[in-house]
Design an enzyme around this catalytic site. Structure first.
Site, PDB file in Angstrom:
ATOM      1  N   GLU A  42      98.843  -8.552 -24.491  1.00 33.27           N
ATOM      2  CA  GLU A  42      99.007  -8.276 -23.064  1.00 33.27           C
ATOM      3  C   GLU A  42      98.026  -9.158 -22.276  1.00 33.27           C
ATOM      4  OE1 GLU A  42      98.771  -4.380 -20.108  1.00 33.27           O
ATOM      5  OE2 GLU A  42      97.612  -4.383 -21.973  1.00 33.27           O
ATOM      6  N   LYS A 108     105.904  -4.283 -16.716  1.00 29.74           N
ATOM      7  CA  LYS A 108     105.319  -3.056 -17.266  1.00 29.74           C
ATOM      8  C   LYS A 108     105.648  -1.859 -16.379  1.00 29.74           C
ATOM      9  CE  LYS A 108     100.764  -1.382 -18.854  1.00 29.74           C
ATOM     10  NZ  LYS A 108      99.328  -1.748 -18.883  1.00 29.74           N
ATOM     11  N   CYS A 142     101.712  -2.100 -23.690  1.00 33.59           N
ATOM     12  CA  CYS A 142     100.515  -1.277 -23.794  1.00 33.59           C
ATOM     13  C   CYS A 142     100.724   0.202 -23.447  1.00 33.59           C
ATOM     14  CB  CYS A 142      99.403  -1.892 -22.944  1.00 33.59           C
ATOM     15  SG  CYS A 142      97.730  -1.358 -23.418  1.00 33.59           S
TER      16      CYS A 142
END
Length: 258
Positions: A42, A108, A142
């Site tokens: 990430e 995300k 994540c």
């Protein structure tokens, strides 16, 4: 193709230094051969920074061009997330780049409120499912890992990929959740996390790994070590397990509010 090789590039990122990180990633990638997918962490060009205004890429910027060049040279897809500005908003955007230069993106969904990510970045609201070399691949980022509804394998993906900057102090949660997502979704799951301390003195242990559809770890770099590991996946084996146990057919139906 039945078999797919995936390379986890478990790297120590240089804090907020795009040039140094691209050079470092290039050195690590140079030794990879015969891989189908190369996975980077990430925010691999910068580390997990809350200063997007100083570090962002425009759409189609330098980092994406570098990813396209690497994908072409290695004849492999490459994925990882980058700080991107679009329409005056900043996104933690994962790019999945094919050797042809074709680019897929995923913004995300779950922003990490503990670090104030939601204060400076905008959330995405669309899943990404990539069809690559006969495999259905779902990349995620994540903190998404903590939310099983968002990660639920409703489209019967063969492989989920999570890229992360997940702190060492919560590494047990990282390892447990990776295994749980693989088991409940009955697919291969690759989790790629950085190592080393970031600019806020937060340590990262890596603990990157690939799990099979039954939750067995089938390959991993060493914890705390900058290392590249390549693992070969067998789609027929995974599909045979799905057919034998039939768990996905018993899942609940639901819709996600956007």
């Amino acid at each position: 193709m039945n078999q797919l090789s995936i390379s986890l590039v478990q790297a120590d990122l240089v804090w907020e230094n795009k040039e140094a990180n691209l050079e470092k990633q290039q050195v690590l990638i140079d030794d990879i051969s015969n891989s189908d997918i190369i996975v980077l962490p990430e925010m691999f060009p910068t580390g997990f920074s809350m200063k997007p205004e100083a570090l962002y890429e425009e759409t189609g910027g330098e980092v994406l061009q570098w990813m396209q060049q690497v994908a072409k040279e290695k004849d492999a897809a490459i994925c990882g997330s980058v700080i991107v500005r679009e329409n005056a908003n900043y996104f933690n955007r994962l790019y999945f780049v094919e050797p042809s230069g074709n680019v897929h993106k995923y913004d995300k969904r779950h922003l990490f409120t503990l670090a104030g990510e939601e204060k400076v970045y905008s959330a995405g609201n669309e899943h990404l499912l990539v069809n690559f070399r006969g495999w259905k691949i779902m990349p995620l980022v994540c903190y998404d890992l903590r939310f099983p509804v968002w990660c639920r394998n409703t489209e019967e993906a063969d492989l989920q990929i999570f890229v992360a900057n997940w702190p060492e102090r919560r590494s047990e949660a990282w390892k447990a959740l990776l295994k749980a997502r693989a088991i409940e979704n009955m697919c291969y799951l690759a989790g790629l996390n950085r190592v080393g301390a970031d600019g806020n003195d937060v340590m990262h242990s890596g603990d990157s790994a690939v799990y099979d559809e039954l939750g067995e770890k089938i390959g991993a770099p060493a914890p705390f070590k900058e290392e590249v590991v390549t693992i070969t996946l067998d789609r027929n084996k995974m599909l045979e397990s799905r057919k034998r146990f039939n768990f996905l057919n018993d899942r609940d139906s639901f819709t996600i509010s956007k």
